[in-house]
Design a protein around this motif. Structure first.
Motif, PDB file in Angstrom:
ATOM      1  N   GLU A  76       0.830  -1.196   0.000  1.00 25.01           N
ATOM      2  CA  GLU A  76       0.000   0.000   0.000  1.00 25.01           C
ATOM      3  C   GLU A  76       0.867   1.251   0.000  1.00 25.01           C
ATOM      4  O   GLU A  76       1.949   1.270   0.607  1.00 25.01           O
ATOM      5  CB  GLU A  76      -0.906   0.024   1.242  1.00 25.01           C
ATOM      6  N   ALA A  77       0.391   2.288  -0.664  1.00 21.42           N
ATOM      7  CA  ALA A  77       1.090   3.569  -0.624  1.00 21.42           C
ATOM      8  C   ALA A  77       1.034   4.126   0.796  1.00 21.42           C
ATOM      9  O   ALA A  77       0.050   3.932   1.519  1.00 21.42           O
ATOM     10  CB  ALA A  77       0.430   4.547  -1.592  1.00 21.42           C
ATOM     11  N   LEU A  78       2.095   4.797   1.207  1.00 19.50           N
ATOM     12  CA  LEU A  78       2.157   5.377   2.540  1.00 19.50           C
ATOM     13  C   LEU A  78       1.879   6.873   2.450  1.00 19.50           C
ATOM     14  O   LEU A  78       2.690   7.635   1.922  1.00 19.50           O
ATOM     15  CB  LEU A  78       3.532   5.133   3.165  1.00 19.50           C
ATOM     16  N   PRO A  79       0.730   7.325   2.945  1.00 18.63           N
ATOM     17  CA  PRO A  79       0.411   8.751   2.886  1.00 18.63           C
ATOM     18  C   PRO A  79       1.117   9.502   4.004  1.00 18.63           C
ATOM     19  O   PRO A  79       1.780   8.904   4.864  1.00 18.63           O
ATOM     20  CB  PRO A  79      -1.101   8.760   3.113  1.00 18.63           C
ATOM     21  N   THR A  80       0.970  10.787   4.022  1.00 23.64           N
ATOM     22  CA  THR A  80       1.377  11.567   5.181  1.00 23.64           C
ATOM     23  C   THR A  80       0.249  11.505   6.213  1.00 23.64           C
ATOM     24  O   THR A  80      -0.881  11.111   5.905  1.00 23.64           O
ATOM     25  CB  THR A  80       1.631  13.030   4.811  1.00 23.64           C
ATOM     26  N   GLY A  81       0.566  11.917   7.428  1.00 19.96           N
ATOM     27  CA  GLY A  81      -0.474  11.958   8.443  1.00 19.96           C
ATOM     28  C   GLY A  81      -1.597  12.893   8.059  1.00 19.96           C
ATOM     29  O   GLY A  81      -2.778  12.607   8.297  1.00 19.96           O
ATOM     30  N   ALA A  82      -1.242  14.016   7.420  1.00 17.14           N
ATOM     31  CA  ALA A  82      -2.264  14.972   6.999  1.00 17.14           C
ATOM     32  C   ALA A  82      -3.161  14.380   5.924  1.00 17.14           C
ATOM     33  O   ALA A  82      -4.387  14.592   5.927  1.00 17.14           O
ATOM     34  CB  ALA A  82      -1.603  16.252   6.491  1.00 17.14           C
ATOM     35  N   GLU A  83      -2.579  13.641   4.987  1.00 14.13           N
ATOM     36  CA  GLU A  83      -3.376  13.013   3.930  1.00 14.13           C
ATOM     37  C   GLU A  83      -4.318  11.964   4.502  1.00 14.13           C
ATOM     38  O   GLU A  83      -5.481  11.869   4.096  1.00 14.13           O
ATOM     39  CB  GLU A  83      -2.456  12.399   2.886  1.00 14.13           C
ATOM     40  N   LEU A  84      -3.824  11.165   5.433  1.00 18.21           N
ATOM     41  CA  LEU A  84      -4.662  10.153   6.065  1.00 18.21           C
ATOM     42  C   LEU A  84      -5.789  10.810   6.871  1.00 18.21           C
ATOM     43  O   LEU A  84      -6.937  10.369   6.842  1.00 18.21           O
ATOM     44  CB  LEU A  84      -3.810   9.250   6.955  1.00 18.21           C
ATOM     45  N   ALA A  85      -5.459  11.884   7.569  1.00 17.73           N
ATOM     46  CA  ALA A  85      -6.483  12.608   8.330  1.00 17.73           C
ATOM     47  C   ALA A  85      -7.571  13.128   7.410  1.00 17.73           C
ATOM     48  O   ALA A  85      -8.770  13.081   7.749  1.00 17.73           O
ATOM     49  CB  ALA A  85      -5.841  13.752   9.106  1.00 17.73           C
ATOM     50  N   ALA A  86      -7.197  13.623   6.237  1.00 14.50           N
ATOM     51  CA  ALA A  86      -8.185  14.125   5.285  1.00 14.50           C
ATOM     52  C   ALA A  86      -9.097  13.004   4.792  1.00 14.50           C
ATOM     53  O   ALA A  86     -10.305  13.204   4.615  1.00 14.50           O
ATOM     54  CB  ALA A  86      -7.484  14.796   4.109  1.00 14.50           C
ATOM     55  N   MET A  87      -8.532  11.824   4.577  1.00 17.91           N
ATOM     56  CA  MET A  87      -9.334  10.680   4.143  1.00 17.91           C
ATOM     57  C   MET A  87     -10.342  10.265   5.213  1.00 17.91           C
ATOM     58  O   MET A  87     -11.405   9.722   4.903  1.00 17.91           O
ATOM     59  CB  MET A  87      -8.421   9.498   3.816  1.00 17.91           C
ATOM     60  N   ALA A  88     -10.012  10.541   6.466  1.00 16.73           N
ATOM     61  CA  ALA A  88     -10.879  10.148   7.578  1.00 16.73           C
ATOM     62  C   ALA A  88     -11.947  11.184   7.882  1.00 16.73           C
ATOM     63  O   ALA A  88     -12.762  10.981   8.797  1.00 16.73           O
ATOM     64  CB  ALA A  88     -10.037   9.896   8.823  1.00 16.73           C
ATOM     65  N   ASP A  89     -11.960  12.274   7.142  1.00 13.84           N
ATOM     66  CA  ASP A  89     -12.922  13.345   7.391  1.00 13.84           C
ATOM     67  C   ASP A  89     -14.277  12.953   6.806  1.00 13.84           C
ATOM     68  O   ASP A  89     -14.708  13.449   5.761  1.00 13.84           O
ATOM     69  CB  ASP A  89     -12.423  14.654   6.786  1.00 13.84           C
ATOM     70  N   ASP A  90     -14.952  12.048   7.486  1.00 17.27           N
ATOM     71  CA  ASP A  90     -16.215  11.486   7.028  1.00 17.27           C
ATOM     72  C   ASP A  90     -16.954  11.014   8.275  1.00 17.27           C
ATOM     73  O   ASP A  90     -16.370  10.351   9.133  1.00 17.27           O
ATOM     74  CB  ASP A  90     -15.942  10.318   6.075  1.00 17.27           C
ATOM     75  N   ALA A  91     -18.225  11.320   8.374  1.00 17.26           N
ATOM     76  CA  ALA A  91     -18.979  10.984   9.583  1.00 17.26           C
ATOM     77  C   ALA A  91     -19.027   9.492   9.857  1.00 17.26           C
ATOM     78  O   ALA A  91     -19.222   9.068  11.006  1.00 17.26           O
ATOM     79  CB  ALA A  91     -20.407  11.527   9.464  1.00 17.26           C
ATOM     80  N   ARG A  92     -18.837   8.688   8.807  1.00 18.06           N
ATOM     81  CA  ARG A  92     -18.883   7.239   9.006  1.00 18.06           C
ATOM     82  C   ARG A  92     -17.597   6.695   9.609  1.00 18.06           C
ATOM     83  O   ARG A  92     -17.570   5.573  10.123  1.00 18.06           O
ATOM     84  CB  ARG A  92     -19.152   6.564   7.666  1.00 18.06           C
ATOM     85  N   VAL A  93     -16.512   7.468   9.537  1.00 17.50           N
ATOM     86  CA  VAL A  93     -15.201   7.032  10.020  1.00 17.50           C
ATOM     87  C   VAL A  93     -15.026   7.468  11.464  1.00 17.50           C
ATOM     88  O   VAL A  93     -15.003   8.657  11.767  1.00 17.50           O
ATOM     89  CB  VAL A  93     -14.068   7.602   9.151  1.00 17.50           C
ATOM     90  N   VAL A  94     -14.877   6.500  12.376  1.00 19.68           N
ATOM     91  CA  VAL A  94     -14.778   6.819  13.800  1.00 19.68           C
ATOM     92  C   VAL A  94     -13.409   6.483  14.388  1.00 19.68           C
ATOM     93  O   VAL A  94     -13.185   6.685  15.584  1.00 19.68           O
ATOM     94  CB  VAL A  94     -15.880   6.104  14.602  1.00 19.68           C
ATOM     95  N   GLY A  95     -12.501   5.968  13.566  1.00 15.85           N
ATOM     96  CA  GLY A  95     -11.178   5.628  14.062  1.00 15.85           C
ATOM     97  C   GLY A  95     -10.176   5.511  12.933  1.00 15.85           C
ATOM     98  O   GLY A  95     -10.534   5.486  11.752  1.00 15.85           O
ATOM     99  N   ILE A  96      -8.907   5.451  13.318  1.00 20.83           N
ATOM    100  CA  ILE A  96      -7.786   5.279  12.390  1.00 20.83           C
ATOM    101  C   ILE A  96      -7.213   3.887  12.603  1.00 20.83           C
ATOM    102  O   ILE A  96      -7.027   3.439  13.726  1.00 20.83           O
ATOM    103  CB  ILE A  96      -6.689   6.337  12.653  1.00 20.83           C
TER     104      ILE A  96
END
Length: 265
Positions: A76-96
């Motif tokens: 898998e590609a390794l994003p930055t923490g900021a990129e991963l945080a942006a992907m998690a910006d969704d009400a359905r996502v409750v954890g990393i």
């Protein structure tokens, strides 16, 4: 919805087919479970996890996490923490996550990549305030060292050691850092007395329960494919171990879930 039932804090709904999903979820509700989290193992499939979270119904809440399991960091590609945080910006996502270290499957050559990915997921958890779901297998020392280093150097973040099967040193260290600990069907296995010993001593406010389904089916379903409803078997054993009735244990662990997974509303 005020939830009074059990919460399966860690399962993998993506391992069940669309055809069988309705029956699996019906059995989950019948078992007294009214909330579950389907866990991401590959960031490239984050959209699949978010879609699974749309299975949410009034009597069974379904949420998801997104992340890359340590077994897949080389694929898998390794994003930055900021990129991963942006992907998690969704009400359905409750954890990393789930993220962490797995030295059982991974050779020494992949360990630096696992450690780098682990720190990226920690960064995303810190940025979002979402809890990090941690997988650790035969890597207790390095897992705890990274948790301590990240906390001391960059600040605390919420996290959960899932499917706990490690020793008391990791449990104590994680709890000292403010972490939570979740127990799976492993706690019901005959040879898992050391896990039960830890489960008995975890503070009441830091304990969660899970299936990790479709893996690790608890006794008396061991050897079968696990599913979210089977969390009731593990919960019953842990309740007895801690001298609690089933309803009180369900209430306690679901309250703990809500305190950790603050976006699961």
């Amino acid at each position: 919805m005020t939830r009074t039932g059990l919460t399966d804090s860690h399962c993998h709904l993506d391992h069940f087919s669309d055809e069988e999903m309705p029956e699996v979820l019906a059995r989950t509700r019948e078992a007294g479970v009214d909330g579950l989290v389907t866990i991401g193992t590959r960031l490239s499939r984050a959209d699949q996890q978010k879609k699974l979270a749309t299975l949410d119904t009034p009597d069974l809440r379904v949420w998801c996490t997104i992340g890359t399991h340590p077994d897949h960091v080389d694929e898998e590609a390794l994003p930055t923490g900021a990129e991963l945080a942006a992907m998690a910006d969704d009400a359905r996502v409750v954890g990393i996550g789930e993220s962490g270290l797995d030295y059982f499957h991974g050779g020494e050559d992949i360990r630096p990549r696992q450690q780098e990915s682990f720190r990226v997921h920690i960064d995303a958890a810190r940025r979002t305030g979402l809890p990090l779901v941690i997988h650790t297998r035969e890597a207790d020392d390095d897992t705890l060292a990274i948790l301590r280093d990240e906390t001391e150097s960059r600040g605390a973040f919420p996290f959960l050691i899932h499917c706990f099967s490690s020793g008391p040193e990791l449990a104590r260290g994680a709890l000292e850092l403010g972490g939570y600990i979740s127990f799976s069907g492993i706690a019901t296995f005959n040879r898992a007395q050391s896990v039960r010993d830890v489960a008995k001593d975890v503070p009441a406010g830091r304990l969660l329960v899970e299936t990790d389904s479709p893996y690790l089916a608890p006794v008396p379903r061991r050897g079968k494919r696990n599913e979210p409803g089977y969390v009731a078997y593990t919960a019953r054993l842990l309740a007895e171990l801690r001298g609690m009735d089933d309803a009180a244990f369900a209430s306690m662990t679901t309250r703990n879930f809500g305190r950790l997974f603050t976006q699961a509303v």
